[in-house]
Design a protein around this motif. Structure first.
Motif, PDB file in Angstrom:
ATOM      1  N   GLU A 409      -7.649 -92.823  -6.350  1.00 30.60           N
ATOM      2  CA  GLU A 409      -8.901 -92.289  -6.882  1.00 30.60           C
ATOM      3  C   GLU A 409      -9.013 -90.778  -6.675  1.00 30.60           C
ATOM      4  N   ARG A 410      -7.971 -90.188  -6.191  1.00 31.81           N
ATOM      5  CA  ARG A 410      -8.039 -88.792  -5.743  1.00 31.81           C
ATOM      6  C   ARG A 410      -8.525 -87.838  -6.844  1.00 31.81           C
ATOM      7  N   ALA A 411      -7.984 -87.974  -8.045  1.00 36.47           N
ATOM      8  CA  ALA A 411      -8.376 -87.077  -9.135  1.00 36.47           C
ATOM      9  C   ALA A 411      -9.837 -87.260  -9.519  1.00 36.47           C
ATOM     10  N   ASN A 412     -10.395 -88.449  -9.257  1.00 34.30           N
ATOM     11  CA  ASN A 412     -11.802 -88.706  -9.559  1.00 34.30           C
ATOM     12  C   ASN A 412     -12.730 -88.268  -8.423  1.00 34.30           C
ATOM     13  N   LEU A 413     -12.152 -87.980  -7.242  1.00 36.69           N
ATOM     14  CA  LEU A 413     -12.963 -87.622  -6.076  1.00 36.69           C
ATOM     15  C   LEU A 413     -12.983 -86.123  -5.790  1.00 36.69           C
ATOM     16  N   PHE A 414     -11.842 -85.453  -5.990  1.00 36.14           N
ATOM     17  CA  PHE A 414     -11.711 -84.067  -5.549  1.00 36.14           C
ATOM     18  C   PHE A 414     -11.338 -83.128  -6.691  1.00 36.14           C
ATOM     19  N   GLY A 415     -11.976 -81.982  -6.693  1.00 39.88           N
ATOM     20  CA  GLY A 415     -11.535 -80.853  -7.498  1.00 39.88           C
ATOM     21  C   GLY A 415     -11.189 -79.728  -6.541  1.00 39.88           C
ATOM     22  N   VAL A 416     -10.084 -79.022  -6.817  1.00 37.74           N
ATOM     23  CA  VAL A 416      -9.593 -78.000  -5.885  1.00 37.74           C
ATOM     24  C   VAL A 416      -9.463 -76.668  -6.613  1.00 37.74           C
ATOM     25  N   LEU A 417     -10.078 -75.624  -6.034  1.00 36.45           N
ATOM     26  CA  LEU A 417      -9.928 -74.257  -6.524  1.00 36.45           C
ATOM     27  C   LEU A 417      -9.425 -73.415  -5.362  1.00 36.45           C
ATOM     28  N   ASP A 418      -8.194 -72.896  -5.486  1.00 36.08           N
ATOM     29  CA  ASP A 418      -7.621 -72.137  -4.382  1.00 36.08           C
ATOM     30  C   ASP A 418      -7.327 -70.697  -4.794  1.00 36.08           C
ATOM     31  N   GLN A 419      -6.520 -70.012  -3.987  1.00 39.42           N
ATOM     32  CA  GLN A 419      -6.275 -68.588  -4.206  1.00 39.42           C
ATOM     33  C   GLN A 419      -5.494 -68.327  -5.488  1.00 39.42           C
ATOM     34  N   GLN A 420      -4.572 -69.207  -5.826  1.00 43.69           N
ATOM     35  CA  GLN A 420      -3.735 -69.043  -7.011  1.00 43.69           C
ATOM     36  C   GLN A 420      -3.831 -70.291  -7.878  1.00 43.69           C
ATOM     37  N   PRO A 421      -4.835 -70.366  -8.753  1.00 43.03           N
ATOM     38  CA  PRO A 421      -4.989 -71.567  -9.581  1.00 43.03           C
ATOM     39  C   PRO A 421      -3.817 -71.731 -10.540  1.00 43.03           C
ATOM     40  N   TYR A 422      -3.528 -72.981 -10.872  1.00 38.11           N
ATOM     41  CA  TYR A 422      -2.443 -73.282 -11.822  1.00 38.11           C
ATOM     42  C   TYR A 422      -2.921 -72.963 -13.243  1.00 38.11           C
ATOM     43  N   LEU A 423      -2.330 -71.947 -13.845  1.00 38.05           N
ATOM     44  CA  LEU A 423      -2.541 -71.668 -15.262  1.00 38.05           C
ATOM     45  C   LEU A 423      -1.179 -71.649 -15.928  1.00 38.05           C
ATOM     46  N   PHE A 424      -0.997 -72.498 -16.919  1.00 41.48           N
ATOM     47  CA  PHE A 424       0.309 -72.675 -17.536  1.00 41.48           C
ATOM     48  C   PHE A 424       0.416 -71.834 -18.813  1.00 41.48           C
ATOM     49  N   ASP A 425       1.660 -71.584 -19.227  1.00 37.61           N
ATOM     50  CA  ASP A 425       1.916 -70.751 -20.387  1.00 37.61           C
ATOM     51  C   ASP A 425       1.671 -71.542 -21.664  1.00 37.61           C
ATOM     52  N   PRO A 461      -8.322 -62.641 -30.280  1.00 35.86           N
ATOM     53  CA  PRO A 461      -8.003 -62.910 -31.695  1.00 35.86           C
ATOM     54  C   PRO A 461      -7.842 -64.398 -32.010  1.00 35.86           C
ATOM     55  N   ALA A 462      -7.229 -65.152 -31.094  1.00 37.11           N
ATOM     56  CA  ALA A 462      -6.980 -66.574 -31.358  1.00 37.11           C
ATOM     57  C   ALA A 462      -8.002 -67.479 -30.676  1.00 37.11           C
ATOM     58  N   GLY A 463      -9.015 -66.919 -30.035  1.00 37.29           N
ATOM     59  CA  GLY A 463     -10.034 -67.735 -29.397  1.00 37.29           C
ATOM     60  C   GLY A 463      -9.473 -68.675 -28.355  1.00 37.29           C
ATOM     61  N   LEU A 464      -9.866 -69.956 -28.434  1.00 38.60           N
ATOM     62  CA  LEU A 464      -9.391 -70.949 -27.461  1.00 38.60           C
ATOM     63  C   LEU A 464      -7.895 -71.221 -27.580  1.00 38.60           C
ATOM     64  N   GLN A 465      -7.281 -70.836 -28.680  1.00 38.77           N
ATOM     65  CA  GLN A 465      -5.838 -71.051 -28.862  1.00 38.77           C
ATOM     66  C   GLN A 465      -5.006 -69.889 -28.309  1.00 38.77           C
ATOM     67  N   THR A 466      -5.654 -68.916 -27.681  1.00 39.98           N
ATOM     68  CA  THR A 466      -4.943 -67.779 -27.082  1.00 39.98           C
ATOM     69  C   THR A 466      -4.042 -68.261 -25.955  1.00 39.98           C
ATOM     70  N   GLN A 467      -2.805 -67.784 -25.928  1.00 39.23           N
ATOM     71  CA  GLN A 467      -1.852 -68.146 -24.872  1.00 39.23           C
ATOM     72  C   GLN A 467      -2.202 -67.377 -23.593  1.00 39.23           C
ATOM     73  N   VAL A 468      -2.302 -68.096 -22.474  1.00 42.41           N
ATOM     74  CA  VAL A 468      -2.668 -67.432 -21.215  1.00 42.41           C
ATOM     75  C   VAL A 468      -1.487 -66.714 -20.578  1.00 42.41           C
ATOM     76  N   GLN A 469      -0.254 -67.002 -21.073  1.00 45.10           N
ATOM     77  CA  GLN A 469       0.989 -66.428 -20.555  1.00 45.10           C
ATOM     78  C   GLN A 469       1.312 -66.999 -19.172  1.00 45.10           C
ATOM     79  N   GLU A 470       2.540 -66.721 -18.707  1.00 47.77           N
ATOM     80  CA  GLU A 470       3.031 -67.306 -17.460  1.00 47.77           C
ATOM     81  C   GLU A 470       2.130 -66.921 -16.293  1.00 47.77           C
ATOM     82  N   ALA A 471       1.703 -67.955 -15.509  1.00 41.93           N
ATOM     83  CA  ALA A 471       0.852 -67.775 -14.320  1.00 41.93           C
ATOM     84  C   ALA A 471      -0.472 -67.105 -14.663  1.00 41.93           C
ATOM     85  N   GLY A 472      -0.898 -67.167 -15.956  1.00 37.81           N
ATOM     86  CA  GLY A 472      -2.186 -66.597 -16.340  1.00 37.81           C
ATOM     87  C   GLY A 472      -2.223 -65.092 -16.354  1.00 37.81           C
TER      88      GLY A 472
END
Length: 581
Positions: A409-425, A461-472
């Motif tokens: 149930e972990r994903a339903n119980l906890f949300g985690v925000l740390d120093q380096q959040p995961y942002l994918f390319d 320019p691309a709104g929500l479809q904008t690429q965040v690039q590696e590691a944001g």
């Protein structure tokens, strides 16, 4: 060989694919046998033809055998290579699936134990090393042993004193050279591996913080730091090449001694007649194809220290194939309280308690601030709360259920925000939807509105479809944290872990982000780990951890009025950060 005693990565696959492994070894032996037999029959044929035989039939069998072994050798060699690589690719397929399953199941725990560079080493090198263990060490050694036994057994039937001499001479190639290689070259390889792993780690961390190097004007330092490590690796590789050259040169000398010894023995025992003399060249020439077999053994064995470290590392990973031993329970009602009851914790390799008799009860909707100097146990406590680590004694429960029983149930119980959040390319939309893959675009937009991110997205320019690039890297630190926070809001977990999310931000961005975080999370239970007191008035309770215990606790207002130390820390942070809320 203790490293293989409890191994779950190498030995099980030797047993699983034993039939194919046997085929590979048999084909390897037949390849070497065909090569030596080709030289043997060729030597006999040359000697026989030099005596001008009266009838072609006297040399015809040798001609046929020479042709047969000449064809058989490449056929067996090709088939052996196909079978060996087929076997290894099956093994590697199992390895990679097992590795990714292990990482996927315990991604947070692994990330807290390994730096990103260490994980790159694991993914890039360790599986390849185990693959090479089979191709360059296991196969040549077993094949070499089969050939060694075959030669000695055959010679012992013909002449046992000469067979005993070959036991010693070939034994130098089979045992002495590999042992010397392990002692000399193995240590060199291990040191090179350590430097390379450190280079991976430093390079990864530096690239992720490349903007800081450029802003600070330390570009030359950045280049110099990595050139030093590269030069060390180059020097070690040069020494390795030199050692290999001298070792192979000595191996050639031993092969030459074996050939001379065979020539002397054959000259003394096979000169009674012309027919017997024809066998001298046959016995001498059949020695030379074995050269590559025995010299490869030394090279393969010399890399065992590197393979051993790789095997140890992958065996330290959580076993994805092992079923959970703790019964998993689905939480049937909303989270009402999280209880930390007399929790002690110490690491397996340590004697000192990191946490000592911690007690705390957190009710639904409460905001808790965990403070304390670095290394006092704040992050360890978060690991215990999330279930990434198990208390040495005591318990951590949600609604009276131990956290170890709620990992499904972990994903339903906890949300985690740390120093380096995961942002994918990938796109902004895909990154945010990781919190809830079924979320609609309207739900994502509602979260963006709440976090005041809509103007930023609209300006792209691309709104929500904008690429965040590696590691944001397309966005600033504060913007990266807001995007990660949007993902958490979409996840809608009742308990939110904040692990120093503002540590790398400037004071203005930090205050703005904290205000946003506690505004949008007002109905959530929040556990906030921080190293200073900027924004501390947002929390209901403060716990200050030092030496593994709660040194002070209470509301921010109570502690400010009654605790001199807290007041001094608060005034210090307020003066430096000008953080008034």
């Amino acid at each position: 060989m203790n490293v293989l005693k409890n191994d779950t990565w190498v030995m099980p696959y030797l047993r699983k694919y034993k039939s194919l492994l046997t085929l590979v070894l048999v084909l390897g032996f037949l390849t070497l046998f065909s090569g030596s037999a080709l030289m043997f029959t060729s030597g006999y044929l040359i000697s026989k033809c030099a005596t001008h035989p009266f009838n072609i039939l006297l040399v015809y069998p040798a001609i046929v055998l020479t042709r047969a072994f000449g064809i058989a050798r490449p056929v067996f060699r090709y088939t052996e290579r196909l079978s060996a690589h087929n076997w290894v690719l099956r093994i590697v397929s199992n390895f990679r699936k097992k590795l990714y399953d292990s990482v996927e199941k315990t991604a947070v725990a692994i990330r807290q134990k390994h730096q990103t560079g260490s994980l790159l080493t694991l993914l890039a090198d360790d599986i390849e090393h185990i693959e090479n263990l089979y191709l360059t060490t296991v196969f040549p050694i077993v094949t070499g042993i089969l050939v060694y036994v075959f030669i000695i057994a055959g010679l012992s039937v013909i002449n046992w004193p000469f067979a005993l001499l070959m036991v010693m001479l070939i034994g130098i190639l089979m045992f002495i050279m590999p042992l010397v290689s392990v002692l000399v070259n193995g240590a060199n390889e291990f040191k090179q591996k350590q430097i390379q792993q450190g280079l991976y780690t430093k390079l990864t961390d530096s690239v992720l913080g490349l903007s800081d190097w450029l802003i600070s004007g330390r570009r030359a330092d950045f280049m110099h730091q990595h050139l030093d490590s590269s030069n060390q690796i180059f020097e070690l590789r040069r020494k390795d090449k030199n050692f290999q050259w001298y070792r192979d040169w000595l191996s050639q000398i031993v092969i030459g001694v074996i050939a001379i010894a065979t020539l002397v023995w054959a000259g003394k025992t096979m000169t009674d007649s012309q027919n017997a003399a024809n066998w001298i060249a046959a016995f001498v020439l059949c020695i030379f194809p074995l050269d590559q077999t025995f010299t490869n053994i030394a090279q393969g064995v010399s890399e065992w220290p590197t393979y051993r470290e790789s095997i140890k590392r992958v065996n330290e990973l959580p076993n994805a194939d092992q079923p959970q031993t703790t019964e998993q329970i689905a939480l049937q009602k909303p989270v009402q309280e999280l209880t930390i009851d007399h929790v002690d914790f110490k690491y397996d390799d340590g004697n000192q308690l990191v946490l000592n008799q911690l007690n705390m009860q957190i009710h639904a909707g409460e905001k808790i601030g965990l403070l304390g100097p670095s290394g006092t146990g704040k992050s360890t406590l978060l690991k215990l709360i999330l279930g990434d680590a198990v208390p040495t004694s005591g318990s951590i429960k949600i609604n009276g259920i131990d956290i170890s029983q709620l990992q499904n149930e972990r994903a339903n119980l906890f949300g985690v925000l740390d120093q380096q959040p995961y942002l994918f390319d990938t796109s902004i939309l895909n990154n945010i939807r990781l919190g809830n893959l079924a979320a609609t675009t309207q739900q994502v937009q509602a979260v963006l509105d709440e976090l005041e991110l809509t103007p930023l997205i609209a300006s792209l320019p691309a709104g929500l479809q904008t690429q965040v690039q590696e590691a944001g890297s397309r966005f600033s630190g504060g913007e990266q944290q807001r995007l990660a926070l949007a993902r958490i809001l979409l996840q809608d977990a009742p308990i939110i872990i904040l692990d120093e999310p503002t540590v790398s931000l400037d004071p203005i961005t930090e205050r703005h982000l904290l205000k946003t975080i506690f505004r949008v999370l007002q109905d959530k239970t929040v556990i906030w780990v921080t190293h200073h007191l900027v924004g501390i008035n947002y929390v209901d309770q403060v716990r200050f951890i030092e030496h593994g215990q709660f040194d002070m606790s209470g509301t921010p207002k109570e502690l400010y009025q009654n605790n001199v130390r807290f007041k001094q820390l608060y005034e210090m942070d307020r003066g430096v950060g000008n953080a008034t809320d």
